[in-house]
Motif scaffolding. Sequence first.
Motif, PDB file in Angstrom:
ATOM      1  N   ARG A  49       3.403  -5.500  -8.291  1.00  0.00           N
ATOM      2  CA  ARG A  49       3.058  -6.242  -9.514  1.00  0.00           C
ATOM      3  C   ARG A  49       1.938  -5.572 -10.299  1.00  0.00           C
ATOM      4  NH1 ARG A  49       2.303 -12.178  -7.114  1.00  0.00           N
ATOM      5  NH2 ARG A  49       1.106 -12.355  -9.026  1.00  0.00           N
ATOM      6  N   GLY A  50       1.542  -4.360  -9.898  1.00  0.00           N
ATOM      7  CA  GLY A  50       0.470  -3.649 -10.594  1.00  0.00           C
ATOM      8  C   GLY A  50      -0.926  -4.059 -10.157  1.00  0.00           C
ATOM      9  N   ILE A  51      -1.023  -4.967  -9.214  1.00  0.00           N
ATOM     10  CA  ILE A  51      -2.320  -5.464  -8.760  1.00  0.00           C
ATOM     11  C   ILE A  51      -3.086  -4.370  -8.017  1.00  0.00           C
ATOM     12  CG2 ILE A  51      -3.442  -7.135  -7.224  1.00  0.00           C
ATOM     13  CD1 ILE A  51      -0.992  -9.014  -7.942  1.00  0.00           C
ATOM     14  N   GLY A  52      -2.404  -3.620  -7.172  1.00  0.00           N
ATOM     15  CA  GLY A  52      -3.048  -2.537  -6.435  1.00  0.00           C
ATOM     16  C   GLY A  52      -3.559  -1.450  -7.360  1.00  0.00           C
ATOM     17  N   THR A  53      -2.772  -1.122  -8.374  1.00  0.00           N
ATOM     18  CA  THR A  53      -3.178  -0.110  -9.352  1.00  0.00           C
ATOM     19  C   THR A  53      -4.449  -0.547 -10.065  1.00  0.00           C
ATOM     20  OG1 THR A  53      -0.900   0.605  -9.679  1.00  0.00           O
ATOM     21  CG2 THR A  53      -2.461   1.117 -11.438  1.00  0.00           C
ATOM     22  N   GLN A  54      -4.453  -1.777 -10.542  1.00  0.00           N
ATOM     23  CA  GLN A  54      -5.626  -2.299 -11.241  1.00  0.00           C
ATOM     24  C   GLN A  54      -6.839  -2.353 -10.308  1.00  0.00           C
ATOM     25  OE1 GLN A  54      -5.059  -6.196 -12.901  1.00  0.00           O
ATOM     26  NE2 GLN A  54      -7.078  -6.258 -13.809  1.00  0.00           N
ATOM     27  N   GLU A  73      -4.627   9.055   3.455  1.00  0.00           N
ATOM     28  CA  GLU A  73      -3.651   9.540   4.435  1.00  0.00           C
ATOM     29  C   GLU A  73      -2.501   8.551   4.454  1.00  0.00           C
ATOM     30  OE1 GLU A  73      -5.093  10.618   8.293  1.00  0.00           O
ATOM     31  OE2 GLU A  73      -7.012  11.253   7.456  1.00  0.00           O
ATOM     32  N   VAL A  74      -1.292   9.055   4.219  1.00  0.00           N
ATOM     33  CA  VAL A  74      -0.134   8.185   4.118  1.00  0.00           C
ATOM     34  C   VAL A  74       0.917   8.610   5.127  1.00  0.00           C
ATOM     35  CG1 VAL A  74       1.650   7.294   2.578  1.00  0.00           C
ATOM     36  CG2 VAL A  74      -0.604   7.878   1.654  1.00  0.00           C
ATOM     37  N   ARG A  75       1.393   7.634   5.885  1.00  0.00           N
ATOM     38  CA  ARG A  75       2.414   7.903   6.906  1.00  0.00           C
ATOM     39  C   ARG A  75       3.721   8.362   6.248  1.00  0.00           C
ATOM     40  NH1 ARG A  75       1.542   2.435   8.604  1.00  0.00           N
ATOM     41  NH2 ARG A  75       3.720   2.232   8.106  1.00  0.00           N
ATOM     42  N   PRO A  76       4.483   9.195   6.950  1.00  0.00           N
ATOM     43  CA  PRO A  76       5.734   9.701   6.379  1.00  0.00           C
ATOM     44  C   PRO A  76       6.771   8.602   6.173  1.00  0.00           C
ATOM     45  CG  PRO A  76       5.523  10.388   8.662  1.00  0.00           C
ATOM     46  CD  PRO A  76       4.217   9.768   8.274  1.00  0.00           C
ATOM     47  N   ASP A  77       6.668   7.514   6.923  1.00  0.00           N
ATOM     48  CA  ASP A  77       7.634   6.424   6.777  1.00  0.00           C
ATOM     49  C   ASP A  77       7.197   5.410   5.714  1.00  0.00           C
ATOM     50  OD1 ASP A  77       5.493   5.417   8.211  1.00  0.00           O
ATOM     51  OD2 ASP A  77       6.720   4.224   9.572  1.00  0.00           O
ATOM     52  N   ASN A  78       6.285   5.828   4.829  1.00  0.00           N
ATOM     53  CA  ASN A  78       5.807   4.945   3.777  1.00  0.00           C
ATOM     54  C   ASN A  78       5.888   5.639   2.409  1.00  0.00           C
ATOM     55  OD1 ASN A  78       4.592   2.970   2.277  1.00  0.00           O
ATOM     56  ND2 ASN A  78       2.839   2.712   3.620  1.00  0.00           N
ATOM     57  N   PRO A  79       7.092   5.929   1.944  1.00  0.00           N
ATOM     58  CA  PRO A  79       7.225   6.617   0.651  1.00  0.00           C
ATOM     59  C   PRO A  79       6.708   5.783  -0.516  1.00  0.00           C
ATOM     60  CG  PRO A  79       9.374   5.887   1.437  1.00  0.00           C
ATOM     61  CD  PRO A  79       8.390   5.653   2.555  1.00  0.00           C
ATOM     62  N   ARG A  80       6.742   4.471  -0.391  1.00  0.00           N
ATOM     63  CA  ARG A  80       6.227   3.608  -1.462  1.00  0.00           C
ATOM     64  C   ARG A  80       4.733   3.855  -1.668  1.00  0.00           C
ATOM     65  NH1 ARG A  80       7.175  -2.925  -1.685  1.00  0.00           N
ATOM     66  NH2 ARG A  80       6.319  -3.248  -3.754  1.00  0.00           N
ATOM     67  N   SER A  81       4.000   3.990  -0.570  1.00  0.00           N
ATOM     68  CA  SER A  81       2.569   4.261  -0.657  1.00  0.00           C
ATOM     69  C   SER A  81       2.316   5.658  -1.221  1.00  0.00           C
ATOM     70  CB  SER A  81       1.921   4.105   0.718  1.00  0.00           C
ATOM     71  OG  SER A  81       0.525   4.239   0.622  1.00  0.00           O
ATOM     72  N   GLN A  82       3.137   6.627  -0.818  1.00  0.00           N
ATOM     73  CA  GLN A  82       2.986   7.978  -1.372  1.00  0.00           C
ATOM     74  C   GLN A  82       3.188   7.955  -2.882  1.00  0.00           C
ATOM     75  OE1 GLN A  82       5.106  11.084   0.705  1.00  0.00           O
ATOM     76  NE2 GLN A  82       4.682  10.152   2.688  1.00  0.00           N
ATOM     77  N   ARG A  83       4.217   7.250  -3.352  1.00  0.00           N
ATOM     78  CA  ARG A  83       4.461   7.144  -4.806  1.00  0.00           C
ATOM     79  C   ARG A  83       3.297   6.434  -5.502  1.00  0.00           C
ATOM     80  NH1 ARG A  83       9.554   5.772  -2.919  1.00  0.00           N
ATOM     81  NH2 ARG A  83       9.169   3.562  -3.350  1.00  0.00           N
ATOM     82  N   PHE A  84       2.767   5.396  -4.856  1.00  0.00           N
ATOM     83  CA  PHE A  84       1.659   4.643  -5.433  1.00  0.00           C
ATOM     84  C   PHE A  84       0.453   5.551  -5.674  1.00  0.00           C
ATOM     85  CE2 PHE A  84      -2.386   2.497  -4.487  1.00  0.00           C
ATOM     86  CZ  PHE A  84      -2.442   1.633  -5.571  1.00  0.00           C
ATOM     87  N   PHE A  85       0.028   6.281  -4.634  1.00  0.00           N
ATOM     88  CA  PHE A  85      -1.147   7.131  -4.786  1.00  0.00           C
ATOM     89  C   PHE A  85      -0.894   8.265  -5.778  1.00  0.00           C
ATOM     90  CE2 PHE A  85      -2.590   5.082  -0.825  1.00  0.00           C
ATOM     91  CZ  PHE A  85      -3.863   4.724  -1.238  1.00  0.00           C
ATOM     92  N   LYS A  86       0.293   8.824  -5.780  1.00  0.00           N
ATOM     93  CA  LYS A  86       0.612   9.882  -6.754  1.00  0.00           C
ATOM     94  C   LYS A  86       0.580   9.331  -8.175  1.00  0.00           C
ATOM     95  CE  LYS A  86       3.065  12.899  -3.585  1.00  0.00           C
ATOM     96  NZ  LYS A  86       4.355  13.483  -3.175  1.00  0.00           N
ATOM     97  N   SER A  87       0.985   8.073  -8.361  1.00  0.00           N
ATOM     98  CA  SER A  87       0.952   7.470  -9.701  1.00  0.00           C
ATOM     99  C   SER A  87      -0.482   7.293 -10.198  1.00  0.00           C
ATOM    100  CB  SER A  87       1.680   6.122  -9.704  1.00  0.00           C
ATOM    101  OG  SER A  87       0.880   5.102  -9.123  1.00  0.00           O
TER     102      SER A  87
END
Length: 109
Positions: A49-54, A73-87
Amino acid sequence: WWTQHAMDATRCRLWLIRVDRVLAGVVRFDRVDQTAQVTLYLVEPFRGRGIGTQAFRQAWAHRPVWARAAVAEVRPDNPRSQRFFKSLGFHEHERQRDDRALLTLSATG
C-alpha cells in the motif's frame, strides 16, 4: 541485550509505523561503522500500500548523522523485498554465501 541495543541512539534508531493508531510495522537502522543496516517490517494487511516506502523515506530523511549509507540484506526467497529496496534506489552490491542479496544506498541516494 535487545533493550540496551535499541535504546542506544549511537548504535540503533527505531521508528514505529502506525496507521490509524494501529501498529503496522517498524523501520530500524543498526549502526555498522558509518552504515545503517536497514530492517523494515510491515504486518501483512499493510503491505503493498506504499506505507513501507513512505516510512523508509521519512526515516532516511531523519537518519542519524553517522548513517552515510544504508545496506539491506535480503533473502533469495524474498523477491518482493528485493524489488522494494531497489525501488527506493538501493543497488545490488554483492551476493552472500547463502545467496542473500546485499543491497546498498548512499546518503546522497
